[in-house]
Write a protein that holds these residues in place. Structure first.
Motif, PDB file in Angstrom:
ATOM      1  N   PHE A 287       0.874  -1.275  -0.020  1.00 51.39           N
ATOM      2  CA  PHE A 287       0.020   0.063  -0.015  1.00 51.39           C
ATOM      3  C   PHE A 287       0.854   1.399  -0.092  1.00 51.39           C
ATOM      4  CE2 PHE A 287      -2.411   3.303   2.221  1.00 51.39           C
ATOM      5  CZ  PHE A 287      -3.415   3.614   1.440  1.00 51.39           C
ATOM      6  N   LYS A 288       1.961   1.309   0.726  1.00 53.53           N
ATOM      7  CA  LYS A 288       2.797   2.383   0.967  1.00 53.53           C
ATOM      8  C   LYS A 288       3.551   2.724  -0.572  1.00 53.53           C
ATOM      9  CE  LYS A 288       3.831   2.272   5.729  1.00 53.53           C
ATOM     10  NZ  LYS A 288       4.928   1.921   6.835  1.00 53.53           N
ATOM     11  N   VAL A 289       3.948   1.721  -1.253  1.00 54.00           N
ATOM     12  CA  VAL A 289       4.568   1.669  -2.295  1.00 54.00           C
ATOM     13  C   VAL A 289       3.726   2.221  -3.458  1.00 54.00           C
ATOM     14  CG1 VAL A 289       5.555   0.195  -4.206  1.00 54.00           C
ATOM     15  CG2 VAL A 289       6.337  -0.077  -1.789  1.00 54.00           C
ATOM     16  N   ARG A 290       2.496   1.720  -3.471  1.00 51.12           N
ATOM     17  CA  ARG A 290       1.342   2.351  -4.376  1.00 51.12           C
ATOM     18  C   ARG A 290       1.178   3.838  -4.279  1.00 51.12           C
ATOM     19  NH1 ARG A 290      -2.103  -2.778  -6.541  1.00 51.12           N
ATOM     20  NH2 ARG A 290      -0.409  -4.447  -6.296  1.00 51.12           N
ATOM     21  N   ARG A 291       0.893   4.105  -3.035  1.00 51.60           N
ATOM     22  CA  ARG A 291       0.695   5.332  -2.377  1.00 51.60           C
ATOM     23  C   ARG A 291       1.891   6.477  -3.007  1.00 51.60           C
ATOM     24  NH1 ARG A 291      -0.550   6.782   3.288  1.00 51.60           N
ATOM     25  NH2 ARG A 291       0.762   5.310   3.678  1.00 51.60           N
ATOM     26  N   ARG A 292       2.992   6.109  -2.661  1.00 50.44           N
ATOM     27  CA  ARG A 292       4.313   6.885  -3.567  1.00 50.44           C
ATOM     28  C   ARG A 292       4.202   6.712  -4.784  1.00 50.44           C
ATOM     29  NH1 ARG A 292       8.626   4.398   0.862  1.00 50.44           N
ATOM     30  NH2 ARG A 292       7.837   5.346   2.581  1.00 50.44           N
TER      31      ARG A 292
ATOM     32  N   ALA B 221       1.491   6.715  -6.868  1.00 47.70           N
ATOM     33  CA  ALA B 221       0.612   7.492  -7.151  1.00 47.70           C
ATOM     34  C   ALA B 221       0.754   9.046  -7.056  1.00 47.70           C
ATOM     35  CB  ALA B 221      -0.839   7.221  -6.575  1.00 47.70           C
ATOM     36  N   ALA B 222       1.618   9.329  -5.868  1.00 48.84           N
ATOM     37  CA  ALA B 222       1.947  10.565  -5.869  1.00 48.84           C
ATOM     38  C   ALA B 222       2.986  11.074  -6.725  1.00 48.84           C
ATOM     39  CB  ALA B 222       2.667  10.719  -4.569  1.00 48.84           C
ATOM     40  N   TYR B 223       3.866  10.146  -7.148  1.00 48.20           N
ATOM     41  CA  TYR B 223       4.937  10.555  -8.247  1.00 48.20           C
ATOM     42  C   TYR B 223       4.383  10.942  -9.442  1.00 48.20           C
ATOM     43  CZ  TYR B 223       9.005   9.962 -11.033  1.00 48.20           C
ATOM     44  OH  TYR B 223      10.048  10.291 -11.856  1.00 48.20           O
ATOM     45  N   LEU B 224       3.272  10.025  -9.817  1.00 46.14           N
ATOM     46  CA  LEU B 224       2.710  10.310 -11.094  1.00 46.14           C
ATOM     47  C   LEU B 224       1.604  11.363 -11.247  1.00 46.14           C
ATOM     48  CD1 LEU B 224       2.049   6.448 -12.059  1.00 46.14           C
ATOM     49  CD2 LEU B 224       3.797   8.000 -12.832  1.00 46.14           C
TER      50      LEU B 224
END
Length: 55
Positions: A45-50, A52-55
């Motif tokens: 979840f943390k990896v996907r959230r990061r 998503a914030a990057y994109l």
């Protein structure tokens, strides 16, 4: 056969108590596995959230 299983389980429990190791019964093993799964899902979840914030 049942008596042999009971004696083996009793011996394993006594050894675990004597050494201070946690008992790994069915419920304890299930809880341990669920906690590992929960940690893995939290990391994903943390990896996907990061991402998503990057994109």
């Amino acid at each position: 056969m049942t008596l042999t299983k009971w004696l083996a389980r009793s011996g394993a429990e006594k050894t675990a108590v004597d050494t201070g190791a946690p008992l790994l019964g069915g419920r304890d093993a299930e809880i341990r596995e669920l906690r590992q799964r929960n940690r893995l899902l939290e990391q994903e979840f943390k990896v996907r959230r990061r991402a998503a914030a990057y994109l």
